[in-house]
Design a protein around this motif. Structure first.
Motif, short mmCIF file in Angstrom:
data_model
loop_
_atom_site.label_atom_id
_atom_site.label_comp_id
_atom_site.label_asym_id
_atom_site.label_seq_id
_atom_site.Cartn_x
_atom_site.Cartn_y
_atom_site.Cartn_z
N GLU A 1 0.44 -5.39 0.45
CA GLU A 1 1.76 -5.11 -0.15
C GLU A 1 1.82 -3.72 -0.15
O GLU A 1 1.01 -2.86 -0.81
CB GLU A 1 2.35 -6.00 -1.25
N VAL A 2 3.00 -2.98 0.13
CA VAL A 2 3.13 -1.50 -0.29
C VAL A 2 4.09 -1.16 -1.12
O VAL A 2 5.35 -1.82 -1.23
CB VAL A 2 3.73 -0.74 1.34
N ASP A 3 3.69 -0.53 -2.31
CA ASP A 3 4.60 -0.49 -3.52
C ASP A 3 5.91 0.64 -2.91
O ASP A 3 5.79 1.42 -2.02
CB ASP A 3 3.82 0.59 -4.50
N ASP A 4 7.31 0.01 -3.52
CA ASP A 4 8.28 0.68 -3.17
C ASP A 4 8.61 2.06 -3.74
O ASP A 4 9.08 2.97 -3.36
CB ASP A 4 9.65 -0.21 -3.50
N GLU A 5 7.93 2.35 -4.84
CA GLU A 5 8.06 3.72 -5.36
C GLU A 5 7.07 4.85 -4.75
O GLU A 5 5.81 4.27 -4.54
CB GLU A 5 7.65 3.47 -7.00
N THR A 6 7.78 5.86 -4.98
CA THR A 6 6.94 7.15 -4.25
C THR A 6 6.87 8.22 -5.25
O THR A 6 7.70 8.43 -5.89
CB THR A 6 7.50 7.62 -3.12
N ARG A 7 5.62 8.56 -5.63
CA ARG A 7 5.50 9.76 -6.46
C ARG A 7 5.11 11.21 -5.71
O ARG A 7 4.61 11.19 -4.81
CB ARG A 7 3.99 9.68 -7.38
N PHE A 8 5.86 12.03 -6.08
CA PHE A 8 5.74 13.47 -5.31
C PHE A 8 5.18 14.50 -6.18
O PHE A 8 5.55 14.55 -7.45
CB PHE A 8 7.22 13.86 -4.94
N SER B 1 -0.86 26.36 3.71
CA SER B 1 0.42 26.31 3.57
C SER B 1 0.71 25.61 2.24
O SER B 1 -0.22 24.73 1.53
CB SER B 1 1.21 25.58 4.70
N ASP B 2 1.87 25.57 1.45
CA ASP B 2 2.19 24.85 0.63
C ASP B 2 2.90 23.31 1.11
O ASP B 2 3.51 23.43 2.14
CB ASP B 2 3.37 25.64 -0.34
N PHE B 3 2.62 22.36 0.31
CA PHE B 3 2.92 20.90 0.61
C PHE B 3 3.71 20.32 -0.34
O PHE B 3 3.55 20.73 -1.56
CB PHE B 3 2.00 20.09 1.06
N ARG B 4 4.60 19.67 -0.17
CA ARG B 4 4.96 18.30 -1.17
C ARG B 4 4.25 17.09 -0.69
O ARG B 4 4.60 16.41 0.38
CB ARG B 4 6.45 18.01 -0.91
N PHE B 5 3.50 16.48 -1.67
CA PHE B 5 2.59 15.29 -1.43
C PHE B 5 3.28 14.17 -1.75
O PHE B 5 3.92 14.04 -3.16
CB PHE B 5 1.41 15.40 -1.91
N ALA B 6 3.40 13.03 -0.88
CA ALA B 6 4.00 11.84 -1.19
C ALA B 6 2.66 10.78 -1.86
O ALA B 6 1.97 10.69 -0.58
CB ALA B 6 4.93 11.22 -0.28
N ALA B 7 2.69 10.27 -3.00
CA ALA B 7 1.86 9.21 -3.17
C ALA B 7 2.51 7.82 -3.07
O ALA B 7 3.22 7.46 -4.02
CB ALA B 7 1.26 9.52 -4.37
N VAL B 8 1.74 6.87 -2.10
CA VAL B 8 2.42 5.67 -2.05
C VAL B 8 1.09 4.83 -2.47
O VAL B 8 0.18 4.77 -1.85
CB VAL B 8 2.92 5.50 -0.43
N GLU B 9 1.25 3.65 -3.53
CA GLU B 9 0.28 2.75 -3.77
C GLU B 9 0.41 1.34 -2.49
O GLU B 9 1.54 1.15 -2.31
CB GLU B 9 0.69 2.19 -5.10
N VAL B 10 -0.94 0.87 -2.42
CA VAL B 10 -0.97 0.04 -1.38
C VAL B 10 -2.13 -1.14 -1.91
O VAL B 10 -3.08 -0.70 -2.29
CB VAL B 10 -1.45 0.48 0.38
N SER B 11 -1.53 -2.15 -1.95
CA SER B 11 -2.54 -3.32 -2.40
C SER B 11 -2.82 -4.05 -1.28
O SER B 11 -2.11 -4.78 -0.34
CB SER B 11 -1.58 -4.29 -3.32
N THR B 12 -4.26 -4.29 -1.07
CA THR B 12 -4.85 -5.12 0.23
C THR B 12 -5.61 -6.14 -0.27
O THR B 12 -6.25 -5.93 -1.51
CB THR B 12 -5.42 -4.06 1.14
N GLY B 13 -5.83 -7.22 0.21
CA GLY B 13 -6.61 -8.44 -0.15
C GLY B 13 -8.10 -8.13 -0.04
O GLY B 13 -8.83 -8.51 -0.88
N SER B 14 -8.38 -7.46 0.98
CA SER B 14 -9.96 -7.23 1.38
C SER B 14 -10.65 -5.85 0.76
O SER B 14 -11.79 -5.84 0.28
CB SER B 14 -10.22 -7.48 2.76
N ARG B 15 -9.71 -5.04 0.52
CA ARG B 15 -10.16 -3.62 0.19
C ARG B 15 -9.73 -3.18 -1.27
O ARG B 15 -9.70 -2.11 -1.65
CB ARG B 15 -9.96 -2.55 1.22
N GLY B 16 -8.93 -3.97 -1.94
CA GLY B 16 -8.25 -3.51 -3.19
C GLY B 16 -7.31 -2.87 -3.20
O GLY B 16 -6.53 -2.54 -2.06
#
Length: 497
Positions: free
Chosen positions: A150-157, A169-184
């Motif tokens: 499952e992919v989390d709907d919330e994104t942190r920047f 270069s300078d960047f804006r980073f998006a962090a997305v949480e992912v839940s997997t069955g086999s890899r945690g």
């Protein structure tokens, strides 16, 4: 500098330039902030899109080595497990900050959970085959289905920087949480470059730094020219007033611009003031000339009589000398009172009864061919007792001089006014002369001569005193056909209110 900014034109130009400068700075700041916010939002959208593309592959249980990571230097990517280890990253990533994980090379495959899962799968392959029937039954029955990610709907920047293929270069980073069955649980970091934002803001700022001074210069120049044109009539008025002052010619007038603005009103008001000043000066000159003429006659007569008396005492006309002296004294007193009135002498606030004034004045007069009838009611007024007594005396003198046989004096109240009326049964005053008789040194040809009347100051003094007491003095036709002089003064009660 002080002389320069003492000019209205310079102050107007400076004020307009300051206002425009403040407006431009505020507008420029708002535009830059809005532009930067819009471009940052676009970078956030690109980073979020890239992170979710990688997250969807992780949910599909694709191996780390087979992940389709962006190879664009504008979108660096990291995949971090729940223990903070970098398990996947872009090939050209050399340095990164702002994601919380500084590593740029994934951990070796032998240490990754994916490798451990593969080994355990080989060791249990036989057991799995041995239990194939049991497992197949469970799969078919659906009691123990495989786990789905499952992919989390919330994104942190977050803000950060990265070096990709030698370019930092300078960047804006998006962090997305992912839940997997086999890899945690995994976290995908993807960057959106801020280079376009920085370039656009820099270009806009440069344009503003170049354009704003030019715009200010245009505003200052236009304001200077407009105010110069607007104030040109003022310069003409100033020049004409200087010429009038130098020449002392009050007949001249300042030019009035053909407009309907404040400067046109100033020019009209200035001309009205010049007209009033010219009238006042001409009146003063006439007054001095008439006073000199009026004084010359009794003084010359008195001197002649004294010279004759000195040479021939038996020919001295004592009665005539006394009469000329009394006339000269009265004229001097009238001139002195007019001078005090013209100087703005205040009438004072003493209260007096008009009826008492009338009785006192009549009692001091000698009886002659004119009868004085009164209809007096107690009426209180406030002002100078001496000046009000002079008004009453002048009105009575004028009435007795022109009456055939009767003078009527009445006092009454009319609302907030105290009214004194002096009427005679003489020939009256023509309508065309009813304002002129209040001018100084004016005598009507048919009745006012030096032998029978005064110098023509009595009625002028009476009206001036009435006006300075807040009242009026007018003349109209009396019921008997003669002249009726009506003096109106405010009552003390109405003045207090």
């Amino acid at each position: 500098m002080r002389k320069l900014f003492g000019s209205v034109r310079a102050r107007a130009t400076l004020g307009a330039s300051l206002v425009v400068a403040l407006a431009l700075v505020a507008a420029g700041a708002a535009v830059l902030l809005s532009l930067r916010a819009n471009l940052v939002d676009q970078a956030d959208a690109r980073a979020d899109s890239a992170a979710r593309k990688v997250a969807s592959q992780l949910v599909a249980d694709r191996p780390y080595a087979d992940l389709d990571l962006p190879d664009d230097e504008d979108e660096p990517v990291q995949v971090v497990d729940d223990e903070g280890r970098l398990v996947a990253a872009g090939d050209d990533l050399e340095k990164i900050s702002g994601t919380g994980v500084d590593a740029v090379k994934p951990v070796p495959a032998s240490r990754a959970p994916e490798h451990a899962d593969a080994e355990s799968g080989e060791r249990g392959e036989k057991a799995e085959k041995g239990d194939k029937g049991e497992k197949g039954e469970k799969d078919e029955s659906g009691d123990d289905s495989a786990d789905v990610g499952e992919v989390d709907d919330e994104t942190r920047f977050t803000n950060g920087s990265a070096t990709v293929d030698g370019e930092t270069s300078d960047f804006r980073f998006a962090a997305v949480e992912v839940s997997t069955g086999s890899r945690g649980d995994l976290t995908v970091y993807a960057g959106g470059s801020l280079s376009s934002e920085q370039s656009a803001v820099s270009t806009a700022l440069t344009s503003m730094l170049i354009g704003f001074p030019l715009l200010l210069a245009v505003v200052a120049g236009v304001t200077w020219l407009v105010t110069r044109r607007a104030l040109r009539p003022v310069a003409a008025i100033t020049a004409e007033m200087s010429a009038i002052t130098a020449s002392e010619d009050l007949a001249r007038r300042v030019p009035e611009p053909d407009t309907h603005d404040e400067i046109a009103r100033l020019a009209r008001t200035t001309n009205e003031t010049l007209t009033a000043l010219q009238t006042s000066v001409e009146r003063q000159r006439r007054f001095v000339a008439d006073a000199s003429h009026e004084l010359r006659s009794p003084i010359a007569s008195l001197r002649t009589q004294l010279e004759v008396g000195a040479a021939h005492p038996e020919l001295l006309d004592v009665d005539g000398a006394v009469e000329d002296t009394v006339r000269l004294q009265g004229l001097a007193a009238d001139l002195l009172l007019l001078a005090r009135l013209d100087a703005g002498e205040k009438p004072g606030g003493a209260r007096a009864d008009l009826a008492a004034f009338v009785r006192e004045e009549i009692s001091q007069r000698t009886r002659d061919h004119v009868d004085v009838h009164t209809d007096l009611k107690s009426v209180e007024v406030a002002g100078s007792r001496g000046q009000l007594a002079r008004v009453l005396g002048n009105l009575l003198d004028n009435a007795q001089r022109h009456a055939r046989s009767r003078v009527t004096v009445t006092t009454r109240t009319d609302g907030a006014w105290a009214v004194l009326e002096v009427a005679d049964d003489g020939s009256g005053v023509p309508v065309s002369e009813r304002e002129r008789i209040f001018e100084r040194f004016v005598r009507l040809d048919d009745a006012r001569t030096r032998d029978e009347g005064g110098a023509g100051l009595g009625l002028a003094i009476a009206r001036d005193v009435a006006v300075r007491h807040g009242g009026t003095l007018v003349v109209r036709e009396a019921p008997s056909g003669g002249a009726l002089f009506e003096l109106r003064l405010p009552s003390p009660q109405s003045s207090a209110d």
